[in-house]
Write an enzyme that holds these catalytic residues in place. Structure first.
Site, PDB file in Angstrom:
ATOM      1  N   GLU A  61       0.859  -1.184   0.000  1.00  0.00           N
ATOM      2  CA  GLU A  61       0.000   0.000   0.000  1.00  0.00           C
ATOM      3  C   GLU A  61       0.895   1.234   0.000  1.00  0.00           C
ATOM      4  OE1 GLU A  61      -3.941  -1.139   2.491  1.00  0.00           O
ATOM      5  OE2 GLU A  61      -2.106  -0.960   3.651  1.00  0.00           O
ATOM      6  N   ASP A  66       8.293  -4.154 -15.721  1.00  0.00           N
ATOM      7  CA  ASP A  66       6.853  -3.857 -15.676  1.00  0.00           C
ATOM      8  C   ASP A  66       6.594  -2.440 -16.187  1.00  0.00           C
ATOM      9  OD1 ASP A  66       4.198  -4.435 -15.256  1.00  0.00           O
ATOM     10  OD2 ASP A  66       4.219  -3.859 -13.155  1.00  0.00           O
TER      11      ASP A  66
END
Length: 646
Positions: free
Chosen positions: A23, A133
């Site tokens: 998070e 990514d």
């Protein structure tokens, strides 16, 4: 998590994003007094040694990357039961959101974004770090238009032997063919992914899309994308050629380095030729396209570039410049063997994708509709329905409350594999932009500036000001340089100039009454002095300054206060008795006492001549009064007359 303090200095604020393993929160660095972002590993991964290793490796690798186009990593550590990374806080939105909101982006802007991402990748590749990514969700577009590449969360040093056996990570829509096949990756894989990003940005569409990650992974390996100009006819042939060069299936036929790709993009932006004409065998088109100059070529530049191995194996992969009569001929044994080999290859690729993207067979379930729920409610509903929460993306949405789910993929009601991931988009309210500074602008100037900045004019009120000229902005809400929702209202306070009041007449009033009257009007009283007055009672105001007109509020009025009527003073003095004294002595004494001496003479048988016989005043008198003395002339002589002398 909000309110927690890491390392005694990073005070955690609100959550701004959720990723696959962590998070992200805003935080305040209390030591340096700046806002930062803190990535915190999710609890379910904190005890996993493999994920903990990845997390630590991400921090160590990213902290060594120095580029204006990479999100800075300031610090990292382990606090009780979790790992955290402290990063630069970036204002703006990700490129994916921009594409979703606007569709195809201006191609010059696409090229500018590409050059900056190339610089970021160059910095990483020079340290043997592959991002793995590269996708628009990981490219932040700042308010000034520059970008920063973030989330090297799955990046790995390419010489890490431990990683060569790990499951391939990444996003299927942007994964290179070799990544989809589970092969060892090089910097060329990042170049391919960037090519896909630029394709999507320039056309508004993904080159490959499908119902699941496996099908997309297979397309990455076998299929050729539609030509960009077929999706967006306005795209420049040069930019198209750059994108397609980056997306070559064979890594060796892409740009040798990210810096080479950047050079081609810079040439395009500068209006220079980006390369020589050469056929693109791997892509569908009936026309010759311009190839970037830095594209690797055979020694004989006139040769047709070789087709990517396996490009023709798939039934849909008929996109080639080469003609042929195979379709008309019978199927030879060799050709049958080739088809069988191709089928086997497809099965193998599907198996690789199964592991690479965490997908598998199993029961298909109805996807719950979580739009309108809070993020927490959506997570609970997804997990209770047999799925997992995938990417949680914060998006701007004017019509939804912050924290509310506004989109999901797959959509509610669709079928999906049990245990598969559902990505959700969470509203973060309207997009926030910087509020302009309107101070000292006229109302018309302020209205124009507000409109240009993307806001609307709210309430306009007026107040007095000693520092801001009448008719100009003295205050604004929200304040200048703060962040506010695009399209929201800015309230203005316009200066009325200095606040002036009429000076009341307080003459004749008592001092207390005069002070109260002046204070009622916003003025102050100052006593300048006091004087006797026969017409104004003691303790009352005789005069004031100023005595009329308008003055600024809080000004001082000076007053003179009466001491009442003055009591007369006793100025009388004693009159010396000079009888019997000599004329000169008498005159001297009377004059010294302040009197005017008048002299007369007379005969006297008893008083010696030259001495005072008498004086007309005794007792007290006022200075300056006349006193008459009579001086003896001696005895009278016969036949003589008396006389007087002064």
């Amino acid at each position: 998590m909000t309110g927690r303090v890491f390392a005694g200095r990073y005070e955690v604020g609100e959550r701004i994003g959720v990723g696959g393993m962590a998070e992200v929160y805003t935080a305040t660095d209390t030591t340096l007094g700046r806002v930062v972002a803190v990535k915190v590993m999710l609890p379910q991964y904190a005890d996993d040694p493999d994920f903990a290793r990845r997390f630590r490796q991400e921090a160590a690798a990213a902290a060594n990357l120095q580029s204006p186009y990479i999100v800075n990593v300031y610090d990292w550590g382990h606090d009780e039961d979790t790992y955290y990374i402290v990063m630069e806080y970036i204002r703006g939105s990700d490129l994916k959101t921009a594409i979703q909101q606007r569709g195809a982006i201006n191609q010059r802007k696409v090229a500018e974004i590409g050059t900056q991402v190339c610089q970021a990748l160059t910095a990483a590749h020079q340290q043997d770090i592959i991002h793995r990514d590269v996708k628009p969700q990981n490219i932040m577009v700042q308010p000034d238009g520059n970008v920063k590449v973030m989330d090297f969360g799955i990046a790995r040093a390419k010489n890490s032997t431990a990683d060569k056996t790990q499951v391939v990570l990444g996003t299927a829509h942007y994964a290179s063919p070799e990544q989809a096949q589970g092969k060892d990756l090089t910097a060329a894989s990042d170049i391919y992914s960037l090519g896909v990003v630029l394709y999507e940005a320039a056309t508004g569409k993904l080159p490959f899309d499908g119902p699941d990650a496996v099908s997309v992974a297979l397309m990455q390996v076998q299929d050729q994308p539609p030509m960009p100009h077929e999706v967006n006819p306005d795209i420049s042939p040069d930019l198209e050629a750059i994108i397609l060069c980056a997306m070559q299936k064979d890594p060796t036929r892409r740009y040798p380095t990210a810096n080479d790709m950047r050079a081609a993009l810079v040439a395009f932006l500068g209006g220079r030729a980006v390369g020589a004409t050469a056929p693109l065998d791997d892509f569908t088109s009936a026309q010759t396209r311009v190839m970037p100059a830095v594209m690797p070529m055979d020694a004989d530049a006139t040769k047709t570039m070789p087709i990517t191995p396996g490009a023709g194996a798939h039934a849909s992969s008929t996109r080639s410049y080469r003609g042929g009569s195979d379709a008309k001929e019978g199927m030879s044994g060799k050709k049958k063997a080739g088809i069988i080999a191709a089928v086997v290859a497809v099965i193998a690729i599907a198996a690789i994708a199964f592991f690479a993207f965490g997908l598998g067979g199993g029961d298909k379930l109805d996807v719950p509709d979580v739009t309108g729920m809070t993020a927490e409610q959506a997570q609970q509903a997804i997990e209770q329905s047999g799925f997992k929460v995938g990417d949680v993306k914060n998006v701007y949405d004017d019509s939804a409350e912050p924290g509310t789910v506004v989109g999901q993929s797959p959509k509610g009601g669709e079928k999906a594999e049990k245990g598969s991931k559902i990505n959700i988009d969470v509203s973060q309210g309207s997009e926030e932009i910087e509020v302009p500074d309107l101070t000292n602008m006229t109302l018309d100037e302020a209205r124009k500036a507000i409109t240009v900045a993307g806001f609307s004019v709210g309430q306009t009120t007026k107040e007095y000001s000693d520092t801001v000229e009448e008719g100009k902005v003295m205050k604004q809400t929200p304040s200048a340089k703060s962040m506010a929702a695009q399209g929201s209202k800015i309230d203005l306070v316009i200066s009325q100039g200095t606040d002036q009041v009429e000076v009341p007449d307080v003459t004749g009033m008592s001092l207390d009454a005069a002070r109260a009257r002046l204070e009622k009007e916003g003025l102050k009283l100052s006593q300048a002095g006091s004087e006797y007055s026969s017409s104004v009672a003691e303790g009352c105001v005789i005069s004031q300054s100023p005595n009329s007109g308008k003055v600024p509020k809080d000004s001082t009025v000076s007053v003179v206060v009466s001491k009442g009527e003055e009591t007369p003073k006793d100025t009388s003095v004693s009159i010396p008795n000079v009888v019997g004294k000599s004329r000169d002595a008498a005159v001297s004494e009377l004059r010294n006492a302040g009197f005017v001496v008048d002299i007369d003479s007379d005969v006297s048988d008893s008083v010696q001549a030259g001495y005072v016989i008498s004086q007309n005043k005794t007792g007290k008198g006022e200075r300056g009064d006349h006193v008459l003395i009579v001086v003896s002339e001696g005895p009278a002589s016969s036949g003589g007359d008396g006389g007087s002398t002064n």
